[in-house]
Motif scaffolding. Sequence first.
Motif, PDB file in Angstrom:
ATOM      1  N   ALA A 249       0.841  -1.207   0.000  1.00 25.16           N
ATOM      2  CA  ALA A 249       0.000   0.000   0.000  1.00 25.16           C
ATOM      3  C   ALA A 249       0.876   1.257   0.000  1.00 25.16           C
ATOM      4  N   PRO A 250       0.715   2.148  -0.996  1.00 19.20           N
ATOM      5  CA  PRO A 250       1.563   3.345  -1.060  1.00 19.20           C
ATOM      6  C   PRO A 250       1.558   4.144   0.245  1.00 19.20           C
ATOM      7  N   ALA A 251       0.395   4.313   0.875  1.00 18.86           N
ATOM      8  CA  ALA A 251       0.333   5.116   2.106  1.00 18.86           C
ATOM      9  C   ALA A 251       1.163   4.472   3.211  1.00 18.86           C
ATOM     10  N   ALA A 252       1.146   3.144   3.253  1.00 17.49           N
ATOM     11  CA  ALA A 252       1.926   2.438   4.277  1.00 17.49           C
ATOM     12  C   ALA A 252       3.418   2.597   4.018  1.00 17.49           C
ATOM     13  N   ILE A 253       3.802   2.547   2.754  1.00 17.19           N
ATOM     14  CA  ILE A 253       5.225   2.689   2.399  1.00 17.19           C
ATOM     15  C   ILE A 253       5.712   4.086   2.804  1.00 17.19           C
ATOM     16  N   GLN A 254       4.916   5.107   2.487  1.00 23.78           N
ATOM     17  CA  GLN A 254       5.337   6.473   2.789  1.00 23.78           C
ATOM     18  C   GLN A 254       5.418   6.709   4.290  1.00 23.78           C
ATOM     19  N   ALA A 255       4.395   6.266   5.028  1.00 28.42           N
ATOM     20  CA  ALA A 255       4.401   6.470   6.487  1.00 28.42           C
ATOM     21  C   ALA A 255       5.540   5.681   7.121  1.00 28.42           C
ATOM     22  N   VAL A 266      15.028   0.150   5.056  1.00 24.87           N
ATOM     23  CA  VAL A 266      13.662  -0.094   4.581  1.00 24.87           C
ATOM     24  C   VAL A 266      13.725  -1.230   3.563  1.00 24.87           C
ATOM     25  N   VAL A 267      12.896  -2.240   3.746  1.00 25.80           N
ATOM     26  CA  VAL A 267      12.829  -3.327   2.761  1.00 25.80           C
ATOM     27  C   VAL A 267      11.407  -3.411   2.243  1.00 25.80           C
ATOM     28  N   LEU A 268      11.264  -3.264   0.928  1.00 19.73           N
ATOM     29  CA  LEU A 268       9.941  -3.311   0.293  1.00 19.73           C
ATOM     30  C   LEU A 268       9.704  -4.719  -0.250  1.00 19.73           C
ATOM     31  N   ALA A 273       1.240  -0.957  -5.990  1.00 21.66           N
ATOM     32  CA  ALA A 273       1.448   0.004  -7.077  1.00 21.66           C
ATOM     33  C   ALA A 273       2.880  -0.111  -7.585  1.00 21.66           C
ATOM     34  N   ASP A 274       3.066   0.013  -8.885  1.00 22.98           N
ATOM     35  CA  ASP A 274       4.419  -0.045  -9.454  1.00 22.98           C
ATOM     36  C   ASP A 274       5.220   1.198  -9.109  1.00 22.98           C
TER      37      ASP A 274
END
Length: 347
Positions: A249-255, A266-268, A273-274
């Motif tokens: 989730a983009p919002a989770a990645i940013q927060a 940070v490990v994704l 979303a691409d």
Amino acid sequence: MTEAGTIQTPRTMRASVLVRPGTVEVQDVQVPVLNSHQVLVKISAVGVCGSDTHFFQEGHIGDMVVKEPLILGHESAGTIVAVGADVPADRIGERVSIEPQKPCRVCEYCKSGQYNLCPQIEFYAAPPIHGAFAEYAAIEADFAYPVPDHVSDEAAALMEPLSVAIATCRKAAVRPGARVLIAGAGPIGVLVAKVAGIYGAAEIVVSDPAPHRREFAVEAGATRAVDPMSGEPATAGPLFDVFVDASGAPAAIQAGIRAVKPGGRVVLVGMGADDVMLPVSLIQNREIELTGIFRYTNTWPMAINLVASGLVDLDSLVTHRFGLDNVEKALLTGSTDPHAIKSVILP
Ligand SMILES: NC(=O)c1ccc[n+]([C@@H]2O[C@H](COP(=O)([O-])OP(=O)(O)OC[C@H]3O[C@@H](n4cnc5c(N)ncnc54)[C@H](O)[C@@H]3O)[C@@H](O)[C@H]2O)c1
Ligand SMILES: [Zn+2]
Ligand SMILES: [Zn+2]
């Protein structure tokens, strides 16, 4: 082409075949023919992964497109029933967990140990390579890892998502005493929480909007679970050494990135979303190391030891079981049952 040491195996088998997006059918197909260094595994259990569901619903993941009928399933285990000419016949009868990839072994990535990045890699259920929603599957002998008798078939199959969690914690360099934030309490996020605890993390905060998933994360070892939609910041308190996104989730990645301390990692892992907007100056000012994870390398021995020793309980992830005739239901349990965590096919 060799059949050294073969017990009687049939020429055809039942398999659940994705014939077009949205349609799986049980068909009689050819049993895989072994090369000289492969083993044939009679499949006992296969976990259903979000990527299987994605291929089923959309017919592609990014640029991996299903163009021909495809057998899905890559989280698998079973018993060796036949071996190629170069594999000792005494492996027949071994219960094994399958690492579902076949790297080329000679490219620069394979030679440096990063065989997950091999451009020639063949991976189960990544088109056009067939997976394991079938009675049998073939795999390189050294990617079929023996499991002790007291490890269940289902746990043996779920060494695959556990491997993703191990690869993630290695890459995140989780250390004793670390504070770790994880977004997403699906099977992957929960297993990352579990493995982070084993690596010595002192605080493990998991965020997920789904209440039962938060509960499950705490049962599995998270020290705190928070609802990202509640306004309660996961990020209250000191910054984290590590943030793992297992939500996509983009919002989770940013927060999550904003919650990492200077010099942290940070490990994704999550695939969503691409493209996502990143807080570039924050990453610069804090010298945050940000990376992705693509499957795993050299994780099966550790995964099997963690499960065999009782440190990780994979059986508790399994909420649903189906036969080959009900693969469609299995692929859709994530959307039909809010309490589903992991469905397993028992061919
Ligand atoms: N990189 C790899 O090699 C690799 C391997 C396996 C899985 N994956 C990916 O990892 C992710 C997790 O896998 P899974 O099987 O646990 O999937 P899952 O769908 O079961 O879990 C994802 C969880 O994220 C939660 N979520 C959604 N929005 C959120 C938000 N804003 N904040 C926090 N949580 C949120 C969902 O409620 C869900 O519980 C998936 O995207 C999957 O594709 C990547
Ligand atoms: Zn998977
Ligand atoms: Zn290679």
